[in-house]
Every structure is written in C-alpha cells, then in structure tokens.
Scaffold this active site. Structure first.
Site, mmCIF file in Angstrom:
data_model
loop_
_atom_site.group_PDB
_atom_site.id
_atom_site.type_symbol
_atom_site.label_atom_id
_atom_site.label_comp_id
_atom_site.label_asym_id
_atom_site.label_seq_id
_atom_site.Cartn_x
_atom_site.Cartn_y
_atom_site.Cartn_z
ATOM 1 N N THR A 221 -7.452 2.815 9.697
ATOM 2 C CA THR A 221 -7.699 3.456 10.997
ATOM 3 C C THR A 221 -8.736 2.702 11.844
ATOM 4 O OG1 THR A 221 -7.183 5.556 9.948
ATOM 5 C CG2 THR A 221 -8.296 5.667 12.063
ATOM 6 N N ALA B 92 -11.380 4.612 3.837
ATOM 7 C CA ALA B 92 -12.787 4.187 3.993
ATOM 8 C C ALA B 92 -13.170 3.833 5.430
ATOM 9 C CB ALA B 92 -13.068 2.992 3.085
ATOM 10 N N ASP C 78 0.853 -1.194 0.000
ATOM 11 C CA ASP C 78 0.000 0.000 0.000
ATOM 12 C C ASP C 78 0.895 1.253 0.000
ATOM 13 O OD1 ASP C 78 -2.363 1.470 0.278
ATOM 14 O OD2 ASP C 78 -2.310 1.397 2.471
ATOM 15 N N HIS C 79 0.587 2.226 -0.827
ATOM 16 C CA HIS C 79 1.284 3.512 -0.850
ATOM 17 C C HIS C 79 2.805 3.410 -0.982
ATOM 18 C CE1 HIS C 79 -2.181 6.066 -0.103
ATOM 19 N NE2 HIS C 79 -2.583 5.217 0.830
ATOM 20 N N GLU D 206 -2.386 6.206 -8.344
ATOM 21 C CA GLU D 206 -3.323 7.169 -7.740
ATOM 22 C C GLU D 206 -3.244 8.488 -8.497
ATOM 23 O OE1 GLU D 206 -3.568 7.472 -3.463
ATOM 24 O OE2 GLU D 206 -4.021 9.619 -3.537
ATOM 25 N N HIS E 106 -9.615 5.023 -1.091
ATOM 26 C CA HIS E 106 -8.792 5.022 0.138
ATOM 27 C C HIS E 106 -9.532 5.792 1.233
ATOM 28 C CE1 HIS E 106 -4.653 3.713 -1.288
ATOM 29 N NE2 HIS E 106 -5.427 3.599 -2.353
ATOM 30 N N ASN F 146 -10.137 0.835 0.986
ATOM 31 C CA ASN F 146 -8.985 0.665 1.878
ATOM 32 C C ASN F 146 -9.350 1.060 3.309
ATOM 33 O OD1 ASN F 146 -7.532 0.069 -0.416
ATOM 34 N ND2 ASN F 146 -5.834 1.430 0.068
HETATM 35 P P1 13P Z 1 -8.080 4.864 6.640
HETATM 36 O O1 13P Z 1 -6.985 4.765 7.635
HETATM 37 O O2 13P Z 1 -8.770 6.154 6.628
HETATM 38 O O3 13P Z 1 -8.991 3.692 6.728
HETATM 39 O O4 13P Z 1 -7.374 4.740 5.196
HETATM 40 C C1 13P Z 1 -6.731 3.557 4.871
HETATM 41 C C2 13P Z 1 -6.053 3.645 3.568
HETATM 42 O O5 13P Z 1 -6.416 4.389 2.681
HETATM 43 C C3 13P Z 1 -4.903 2.788 3.362
HETATM 44 O O6 13P Z 1 -4.326 2.965 2.109
HETATM 45 O O1 G3H Z 2 -2.992 5.039 4.037
HETATM 46 C C1 G3H Z 2 -2.330 4.251 4.668
HETATM 47 C C2 G3H Z 2 -2.149 4.160 6.087
HETATM 48 O O2 G3H Z 2 -3.273 4.424 6.860
HETATM 49 C C3 G3H Z 2 -0.915 4.893 6.581
HETATM 50 O O3 G3H Z 2 -0.306 3.959 7.311
HETATM 51 O O4 G3H Z 2 1.231 4.605 9.137
HETATM 52 O O5 G3H Z 2 1.487 2.453 7.907
HETATM 53 O O6 G3H Z 2 2.093 4.592 6.772
HETATM 54 P P1 G3H Z 2 1.238 3.947 7.800
HETATM 55 ZN ZN ZN Z 3 -4.504 5.033 1.470
#
Ligand code: 13P
Ligand code: G3H
Ligand code: ZN
Length: 287
Positions: A235, A212, A83-84, A135, A210, A232
């Site tokens: 949180t 969500a 992710d990211h 993205e 993302h 995604n």
């Molecule tokens: P949230 O932490 O808002 O659920 O986002 C997650 C996310 O986008 C991970 O790529």
């Molecule tokens: O969008 C992604 C995550 O919520 C950020 O997480 O703290 O692992 O980089 P991270």
């Molecule tokens: Zn994200």
C-alpha cells in the site's frame, strides 16, 4: 543477482535484521525498488500477486523483474516471489513460469485444509528448489471485515499450532498474524509481542510480517528483535505512486503530456518510500 529467497531470509534471520518484500505491478515500481536497493546496498524481495499476473501477464512481469534486477543491480541479491497464491492452479502456473519462490496462502481455510494444501505445495515446489512461504492465523484486509472493532483473537497465529504446521508442512518461511493487517487499516493498537516471542521460540523459520506499509520504526524494531526477518509492503508504494500522479494532475496549467515525465516522477516517489522502509528494516549495507 537473482538470489534464492530462502538464502536472503536466512541471512537476515541470522544477521538480526529484516528485508523488505515489495509488491510490484509494473516497470516503474520495479525500477524504483531495484534502484532503492542499489542505492542502499540492500538485499530485497520483489513480489507479485495473482491479480498482477493477470494484469501484466505472468511471463511478461516475471521476466521484466528478472531483467531489470540482472541488468541494473547485478551486485544486489534480489529474490522473486509469488505473493498470496491462493490456489494450486496459480502455484503451478508460477512453477511453470520459473518463479523461484511462492507463497501458498491457505490462511482462510480450516487448519486441516491449510496444512494439507500447504504440504501439497511444498511437495510440488521443493523438488524443483522452489522456496515456499505458508501463512497461519490470518492477516485481515480492508473490506473483509468491518472497520470498527475487530475480534483479533479470531485472526492470531497460535504458537503451538505454528510449530506443528512448520514441522508437518516443511515450509521455508511462515507469515504470522499478531495484530497486523493489510492496507492502511485499523491494526491492533499494540501488536501481540508475547505471542510473536512464543512463535519464535517454537518455530525455527524466517517469520514474515504482512501489512507493513504503516509500520513505523519503533514497532519494526520490536518485532525484528522477536524473529521477524521480512516485512511485506504494498500500500505505501502504491500510495506514493498515485499521490505523485494526483499532484501532477492538480496543476492543469503545467500538466505534462509526456508520460515518461509523469511516471518517472511517480517512480522517484516510490523509490524514496522504499529507501525509507529499508532504513527501518536495517537491510541497508547488507548486500
Ligand atoms: P500492505 O499493503 O499493508 O503493505 O501489505 C502488503 C502485503 O502484505 C503484501 O503481501
Ligand atoms: O497483500 C497483498 C496485496 O496488497 C494485495 O494486492 O491487489 O495485487 O491482490 P492485490
Ligand atoms: Zn500480504
């Protein structure tokens, strides 16, 4: 069964439902996601960020996820995804580890740079059958901008640009910005549904939303109807985990020193959160 993320996303796209891509950082969260998927009979994507690879060790966490999925839920399609990924270094590291899917996030760069770098990532990944998410527009984070009024226009995905981006890069999935934000953060009061519809008309790819964690059922259904086939979530599951621990620590008299009890209860709360989300997304019973 470890399954191609592209296949999981395309099935959801064709089937008119969405899957969850849940972030993991450890064994408990991973087991919670897998057990939720098993109980719901839901395909699922489990993803890790660069920070998690630093924290847990890239190979260690990748193999942990793979082993847990293969051992506990061989009948459930499980995708594993970076992710990211924000640099070519992290993408190459994941390619070497064996990740079958990566996100290259060039969303903070100029359009030209995002296009070029995403194209490079596709060039590295596709010959190895690795799926790539890009993205366009950008999904804000807490801390990145003031908590007050946000100028959402600065963040939104432009539909015509998205069509050009998809065509030129050859990506397999596109993360869009339609007023969504990472974390429990002030999102746009109403997502830009028209914009999403326009993107969906022009871009024939699985669209990813993302941020969500705080999306309730109503909004979820509206965007699935307009092409979102993956949400995604990070949180919400982190909070479930931490709140469970915080609750246990409040009651000092009965505090267990058995780490397995503390973390096992936290795992259960994460599982419940994941199951609730899968219910919203409509992925239950699709495995
Ligand atoms: P949230 O932490 O808002 O659920 O986002 C997650 C996310 O986008 C991970 O790529
Ligand atoms: O969008 C992604 C995550 O919520 C950020 O997480 O703290 O692992 O980089 P991270
Ligand atoms: Zn994200």
């Amino acid at each position: 069964m470890i399954t191609s993320v592209k296949e999981i996303l395309n099935k959801a796209k064709e089937g008119g439902y969405a899957v969850g891509a849940f972030n993991t950082t450890n064994m408990e969260t991973t087991r919670a996601i897998i057990e939720a998927a098993k109980e719901m009979r839901s395909p699922v994507i489990i993803q890790m960020t660069e920070k998690t690879l630093e924290y847990a060790g890239g190979r260690a966490i990748f193999n942990l996820v793979k082993n847990i999925a293969e051992f506990y839920a061989p009948e459930i399609p499980v995708g594993i995804h970076l992710d990211h990924g924000k640099s070519l270094e992290i993408i190459n590291r994941c390619v070497n580890i064996g990740f079958p899917s990566v996100m290259y996030d060039g969303s903070r760069k100029s359009y030209a740079d995002n296009l070029l770098l995403t194209k490079n990532v596709v060039g590295v990944c596709h010959p190895k059958d690795i799926c790539v998410q890009g993205e366009l527009g950008s999904v804000p984070y807490i801390g990145e901008t003031e908590m007050g009024e946000i100028d959402w226009d600065k963040y939104m995905t432009d539909p015509a640009q998205a069509a050009d981006f998809a065509k030129q890069t050859g990506i397999d999935a596109l993360a869009v910005a339609i007023g969504n934000a990472h974390g429990f953060f002030k999102e746009r009061a109403i997502p830009d549904y028209d914009r999403l519809e326009a993107i969906h008309k022009l871009v024939d790819l699985p669209l990813i939303l993302h941020g969500a964690s705080d999306w309730e059922n109503g909004k979820v259904k509206e965007v699935i109807a307009r092409g979102i086939c993956c949400f995604n979530v990070d949180t919400a599951t982190r909070l479930a985990f931490v709140n469970s621990l915080a609750g246990a620590f409040k009651d000092q008299h009965n505090l267990s020193f058995d780490i397995r009890k503390l973390l096992g209860d936290a795992q259960e709360e994460v599982k419940n959160t994941v199951m609730k989300k899968m219910g919203y997304f409509g992925s239950g019973g699709k495995a």
